[in-house]
Design a protein around this motif. Sequence first.
Motif, mmCIF file in Angstrom:
data_model
loop_
_atom_site.group_PDB
_atom_site.id
_atom_site.type_symbol
_atom_site.label_atom_id
_atom_site.label_comp_id
_atom_site.label_asym_id
_atom_site.label_seq_id
_atom_site.Cartn_x
_atom_site.Cartn_y
_atom_site.Cartn_z
ATOM 1 N N PHE A 145 0.826 -1.208 0.000
ATOM 2 C CA PHE A 145 0.000 0.000 0.000
ATOM 3 C C PHE A 145 0.864 1.264 0.000
ATOM 4 N N ILE A 146 1.900 1.265 0.851
ATOM 5 C CA ILE A 146 2.751 2.447 0.970
ATOM 6 C C ILE A 146 3.424 2.777 -0.361
ATOM 7 N N VAL A 147 3.942 1.763 -1.044
ATOM 8 C CA VAL A 147 4.625 1.994 -2.320
ATOM 9 C C VAL A 147 3.651 2.522 -3.365
ATOM 10 N N VAL A 148 2.479 1.924 -3.445
ATOM 11 C CA VAL A 148 1.504 2.356 -4.448
ATOM 12 C C VAL A 148 1.062 3.794 -4.185
ATOM 13 N N ILE A 149 0.800 4.133 -2.936
ATOM 14 C CA ILE A 149 0.413 5.509 -2.608
ATOM 15 C C ILE A 149 1.565 6.465 -2.892
ATOM 16 N N GLY A 150 2.791 6.043 -2.573
ATOM 17 C CA GLY A 150 3.948 6.899 -2.830
ATOM 18 C C GLY A 150 4.166 7.178 -4.302
ATOM 19 N N VAL A 151 3.848 6.209 -5.165
ATOM 20 C CA VAL A 151 4.035 6.387 -6.611
ATOM 21 C C VAL A 151 2.869 7.141 -7.240
ATOM 22 N N LEU A 152 1.644 6.737 -6.904
ATOM 23 C CA LEU A 152 0.479 7.335 -7.542
ATOM 24 C C LEU A 152 0.086 8.678 -6.943
ATOM 25 N N TYR A 153 0.308 8.828 -5.642
ATOM 26 C CA TYR A 153 -0.142 10.040 -4.952
ATOM 27 C C TYR A 153 1.016 10.609 -4.119
ATOM 28 N N GLY A 154 2.148 10.755 -4.772
ATOM 29 C CA GLY A 154 3.364 11.148 -4.072
ATOM 30 C C GLY A 154 3.299 12.520 -3.435
ATOM 31 N N ASP A 155 2.462 13.430 -3.975
ATOM 32 C CA ASP A 155 2.390 14.788 -3.438
ATOM 33 C C ASP A 155 1.428 14.915 -2.261
ATOM 34 N N MET A 156 0.667 13.864 -1.988
ATOM 35 C CA MET A 156 -0.224 13.903 -0.829
ATOM 36 C C MET A 156 0.600 13.976 0.455
ATOM 37 N N LYS A 168 5.319 14.234 2.693
ATOM 38 C CA LYS A 168 4.732 13.750 1.457
ATOM 39 C C LYS A 168 4.791 12.222 1.388
ATOM 40 N N ALA A 169 3.817 11.673 0.680
ATOM 41 C CA ALA A 169 3.695 10.216 0.609
ATOM 42 C C ALA A 169 4.932 9.577 -0.019
ATOM 43 N N ARG A 170 5.519 10.239 -1.005
ATOM 44 C CA ARG A 170 6.689 9.637 -1.647
ATOM 45 C C ARG A 170 7.859 9.502 -0.673
ATOM 46 N N TYR A 171 7.981 10.441 0.250
ATOM 47 C CA TYR A 171 9.065 10.361 1.211
ATOM 48 C C TYR A 171 8.796 9.281 2.262
ATOM 49 N N VAL A 172 7.522 9.071 2.570
ATOM 50 C CA VAL A 172 7.178 7.963 3.470
ATOM 51 C C VAL A 172 7.601 6.638 2.846
ATOM 52 N N ALA A 173 7.326 6.480 1.545
ATOM 53 C CA ALA A 173 7.706 5.249 0.850
ATOM 54 C C ALA A 173 9.222 5.087 0.813
ATOM 55 N N ILE A 174 9.936 6.173 0.567
ATOM 56 C CA ILE A 174 11.400 6.106 0.512
ATOM 57 C C ILE A 174 11.977 5.744 1.884
ATOM 58 N N ILE A 175 11.462 6.369 2.935
ATOM 59 C CA ILE A 175 11.955 6.075 4.291
ATOM 60 C C ILE A 175 11.677 4.626 4.657
ATOM 61 N N ALA A 176 10.490 4.154 4.344
ATOM 62 C CA ALA A 176 10.158 2.755 4.639
ATOM 63 C C ALA A 176 11.089 1.805 3.896
ATOM 64 N N GLY A 177 11.400 2.125 2.642
ATOM 65 C CA GLY A 177 12.320 1.285 1.878
ATOM 66 C C GLY A 177 13.723 1.304 2.448
ATOM 67 N N LEU A 178 14.187 2.454 2.922
ATOM 68 C CA LEU A 178 15.517 2.543 3.516
ATOM 69 C C LEU A 178 15.599 1.758 4.821
ATOM 70 N N VAL A 179 14.534 1.815 5.619
ATOM 71 C CA VAL A 179 14.515 1.045 6.874
ATOM 72 C C VAL A 179 14.579 -0.450 6.572
ATOM 73 N N ALA A 180 13.783 -0.893 5.584
ATOM 74 C CA ALA A 180 13.813 -2.308 5.210
ATOM 75 C C ALA A 180 15.189 -2.708 4.688
ATOM 76 N N THR A 181 15.830 -1.825 3.933
ATOM 77 C CA THR A 181 17.168 -2.111 3.425
ATOM 78 C C THR A 181 18.182 -2.221 4.561
ATOM 79 N N ALA A 182 18.030 -1.361 5.566
ATOM 80 C CA ALA A 182 18.935 -1.422 6.718
ATOM 81 C C ALA A 182 18.823 -2.758 7.444
ATOM 82 N N TYR A 183 17.619 -3.345 7.438
ATOM 83 C CA TYR A 183 17.441 -4.648 8.079
ATOM 84 C C TYR A 183 18.292 -5.732 7.415
ATOM 85 N N LEU A 184 18.639 -5.540 6.143
ATOM 86 C CA LEU A 184 19.415 -6.548 5.428
ATOM 87 C C LEU A 184 20.808 -6.729 6.018
#
Length: 272
Positions: A145-156, A168-184
């Motif tokens: 959901f976060i990725v789709v909202i970040g791509v389609l409605y990034g300015d929300m 903004k939604a796009r930054y939420v998606a980016i932060i979530a992706g960075l956190v998941a990457t850090a888990y690696l």
Amino acid sequence: MPRIGATQLSFPSFRGATRLLVLTNLVAFFLLLILGSTNEDLFRWLVLHGAFIPQAFLHWWIWQPLTYSFVQLGITSTLLSLLGLWFLAGFLENFHERDWVLSLYAVSVLATAAAGLVIYLGHVALGYALPEIPLTGSFGGLFGFIVVIGVLYGDMEFMLFPLPISIKARYVAIIAGLVATAYLFSSMRLYGFAQLGGALGGFLFMRMAPRRGISLVFSEKWYGMRNGYYRWKRRRAAKKFEVYMRSQGRTVKFDGSGKQLDKDHDDKKRWN
């Protein structure tokens, strides 16, 4: 898809796919909570069999990719997950069909399990031990959901409760992706890679799936197969009727769909 620049201050309406996802996970949580307080052995058995464990899945516990998202453990984490489902699914349901939102959630959940299996098999192939961390909860669907909202409605812009700031939604998606990457790079790499798998599943669904969801594709395929079967039966019956009419000294023609071609013949040419 239009981008939206307004700020989201309140929760969306509680309906359709949102209500189904939240209530289903809520019921599953309370069932496990009640069982845990009455029969601890049964609780452990349900969690063990319901969570996604790559080793168990490879030993034919093939239902786990379908059940692990309903295994909600911990009051705080469950509360945050349910609030996330309400907020994110409800937001998407304002712009998409109910089946589309449900299909997005299902694909993201399955992609999360698939990613967990991939990283486990990769560690096995390389000869490295991977900590056994069962995957539980709806985090995979939330990442989709976060990725789709970040791509389609990034300015929300969304409020960061309880802080009086928005992002903004796009930054939420980016932060979530960075956190998941850090888990690696930690002992939680299975969890992090699975999260990225859910995000990828949601992104691919957004790009490839029809606007009304996967269920529409299956329904169209089903009706197409059914109609094709009926057309085959009609053509078969038409051929039998042609053979019968020839035995009666009459010639009757049908087209490829089984419709008679000589319907306009006058009554004198019709057989009695």
